[in-house]
Motif scaffolding. Structure first.
Motif, mmCIF file in Angstrom:
data_model
loop_
_atom_site.group_PDB
_atom_site.id
_atom_site.type_symbol
_atom_site.label_atom_id
_atom_site.label_comp_id
_atom_site.label_asym_id
_atom_site.label_seq_id
_atom_site.Cartn_x
_atom_site.Cartn_y
_atom_site.Cartn_z
ATOM 1 N N GLY A 140 21.854 19.929 35.829
ATOM 2 C CA GLY A 140 21.245 19.723 37.145
ATOM 3 C C GLY A 140 20.841 21.030 37.810
ATOM 4 O O GLY A 140 19.796 21.108 38.461
ATOM 5 N N ALA A 141 21.658 22.062 37.639
ATOM 6 C CA ALA A 141 21.322 23.373 38.200
ATOM 7 C C ALA A 141 20.057 23.917 37.551
ATOM 8 O O ALA A 141 19.171 24.445 38.233
ATOM 9 C CB ALA A 141 22.484 24.344 38.002
ATOM 10 N N LEU A 142 19.933 23.764 36.235
ATOM 11 C CA LEU A 142 18.727 24.215 35.538
ATOM 12 C C LEU A 142 17.498 23.439 36.020
ATOM 13 O O LEU A 142 16.435 24.017 36.244
ATOM 14 C CB LEU A 142 18.888 24.058 34.018
ATOM 15 N N VAL A 143 17.653 22.143 36.192
ATOM 16 C CA VAL A 143 16.542 21.316 36.671
ATOM 17 C C VAL A 143 16.164 21.714 38.094
ATOM 18 O O VAL A 143 14.977 21.804 38.441
ATOM 19 C CB VAL A 143 16.883 19.815 36.577
ATOM 20 N N GLY A 144 17.158 21.989 38.927
ATOM 21 C CA GLY A 144 16.889 22.427 40.297
ATOM 22 C C GLY A 144 16.094 23.717 40.330
ATOM 23 O O GLY A 144 15.168 23.874 41.133
ATOM 24 N N VAL A 145 16.444 24.649 39.449
ATOM 25 C CA VAL A 145 15.704 25.910 39.359
ATOM 26 C C VAL A 145 14.283 25.643 38.876
ATOM 27 O O VAL A 145 13.319 26.197 39.407
ATOM 28 C CB VAL A 145 16.431 26.902 38.433
ATOM 29 N N LEU A 146 14.157 24.774 37.890
ATOM 30 C CA LEU A 146 12.826 24.432 37.363
ATOM 31 C C LEU A 146 11.949 23.819 38.453
ATOM 32 O O LEU A 146 10.776 24.178 38.591
ATOM 33 C CB LEU A 146 12.961 23.474 36.179
ATOM 34 N N LYS A 147 12.513 22.944 39.249
ATOM 35 C CA LYS A 147 11.755 22.345 40.356
ATOM 36 C C LYS A 147 11.336 23.402 41.361
ATOM 37 O O LYS A 147 10.233 23.354 41.904
ATOM 38 C CB LYS A 147 12.591 21.267 41.052
ATOM 39 N N ARG A 148 12.217 24.346 41.612
ATOM 40 C CA ARG A 148 11.917 25.414 42.573
ATOM 41 C C ARG A 148 10.769 26.299 42.065
ATOM 42 O O ARG A 148 9.937 26.741 42.841
ATOM 43 C CB ARG A 148 13.179 26.238 42.812
ATOM 44 N N VAL A 149 10.735 26.542 40.766
ATOM 45 C CA VAL A 149 9.655 27.338 40.170
ATOM 46 C C VAL A 149 8.336 26.589 40.288
ATOM 47 O O VAL A 149 7.302 27.173 40.594
ATOM 48 C CB VAL A 149 9.946 27.671 38.691
ATOM 49 N N GLY A 150 8.385 25.289 40.065
ATOM 50 C CA GLY A 150 7.174 24.475 40.147
ATOM 51 C C GLY A 150 6.110 24.955 39.184
ATOM 52 O O GLY A 150 6.407 25.333 38.052
ATOM 53 N N THR A 151 4.882 24.990 39.647
ATOM 54 C CA THR A 151 3.767 25.373 38.776
ATOM 55 C C THR A 151 3.445 26.858 38.850
ATOM 56 O O THR A 151 2.562 27.329 38.153
ATOM 57 C CB THR A 151 2.504 24.574 39.143
ATOM 58 N N ARG A 152 4.185 27.596 39.684
ATOM 59 C CA ARG A 152 3.879 29.023 39.833
ATOM 60 C C ARG A 152 4.531 29.881 38.769
ATOM 61 O O ARG A 152 4.296 31.080 38.699
ATOM 62 C CB ARG A 152 4.288 29.533 41.209
ATOM 63 N N GLY A 153 5.384 29.300 37.932
ATOM 64 C CA GLY A 153 6.079 30.082 36.924
ATOM 65 C C GLY A 153 6.495 29.230 35.742
ATOM 66 O O GLY A 153 5.971 28.141 35.526
ATOM 67 N N GLU A 154 7.466 29.742 35.018
ATOM 68 C CA GLU A 154 7.902 29.060 33.809
ATOM 69 C C GLU A 154 9.339 29.448 33.501
ATOM 70 O O GLU A 154 9.762 30.569 33.755
ATOM 71 C CB GLU A 154 6.992 29.486 32.657
ATOM 72 N N ILE A 155 10.082 28.509 32.940
ATOM 73 C CA ILE A 155 11.455 28.764 32.520
ATOM 74 C C ILE A 155 11.615 28.258 31.089
ATOM 75 O O ILE A 155 11.220 27.132 30.780
ATOM 76 C CB ILE A 155 12.467 28.040 33.424
ATOM 77 N N VAL A 156 12.197 29.095 30.246
ATOM 78 C CA VAL A 156 12.569 28.693 28.890
ATOM 79 C C VAL A 156 14.036 29.034 28.694
ATOM 80 O O VAL A 156 14.601 29.855 29.425
ATOM 81 C CB VAL A 156 11.694 29.373 27.808
ATOM 82 N N VAL A 157 14.661 28.401 27.712
ATOM 83 C CA VAL A 157 16.059 28.670 27.406
ATOM 84 C C VAL A 157 16.171 29.164 25.973
ATOM 85 O O VAL A 157 15.293 28.902 25.145
ATOM 86 C CB VAL A 157 16.945 27.419 27.625
ATOM 87 N N CYS A 158 17.268 29.870 25.695
ATOM 88 C CA CYS A 158 17.483 30.342 24.322
ATOM 89 C C CYS A 158 18.973 30.480 24.043
ATOM 90 O O CYS A 158 19.793 30.425 24.956
ATOM 91 C CB CYS A 158 16.760 31.665 24.085
ATOM 92 N N ASN A 159 19.284 30.675 22.761
ATOM 93 C CA ASN A 159 20.663 30.879 22.293
ATOM 94 C C ASN A 159 21.571 29.715 22.653
ATOM 95 O O ASN A 159 22.679 29.910 23.149
ATOM 96 C CB ASN A 159 21.239 32.189 22.842
ATOM 97 N N LEU A 160 21.121 28.488 22.386
ATOM 98 C CA LEU A 160 21.915 27.318 22.723
ATOM 99 C C LEU A 160 22.945 27.043 21.636
ATOM 100 O O LEU A 160 22.593 26.877 20.464
ATOM 101 C CB LEU A 160 21.020 26.082 22.881
#
Length: 115
Positions: free
Chosen positions: A61-81
């Motif tokens: 949920g925290a990751l999704v919240g950050v993604l929503k905050r970024v919106g279309t002005r940026g991008e988030i990817v994850v790694c090393n899962l």
């Protein structure tokens, strides 16, 4: 709770949670710290989950919240899962929302190609 590495030349920031478990106990703090980065105009993020061996719905949920905050002005990817983290991403279908890469270098390369 997070370590950051800013790559000004690439216009991105690597964010590394320094906890083994991203859960209800610390997800809010994680989200607030990452949002503080967004407020500083760091809106292309690589979230390096190398130290995270477990994530629960609050962490997702925290990751999704950050993604929503970024919106279309940026991008988030994850790694090393870790495998347990990958499994949680699959269960919650977040593997369809977040692009995941094997390591930081692969994630940075992918963002460079999209720039």
């Amino acid at each position: 709770m997070i370590k950051t590495s800013v790559h000004e030349d690439l216009g991105l920031c690597v964010v590394k949670p320094t906890v083994e478990r991203l859960t209800a106990a610390n997800a809010t703090t994680f989200k607030e710290e990452v949002i503080a980065l967004l407020d500083q105009k760091h809106d292309r993020l690589v979230i390096d989950l190398a130290e995270v061996s477990f994530i629960d719905s609050s962490g997702i949920g925290a990751l999704v919240g950050v993604l929503k905050r970024v919106g279309t002005r940026g991008e988030i990817v994850v790694c090393n899962l870790a495998s347990s983290v990958q499994q949680m991403f699959r269960i919650t279908r977040m593997d369809r929302v977040f692009s995941a890469y094997r390591d930081v270098d692969a994630a940075i390369q992918a963002l460079k190609e999209r720039a």
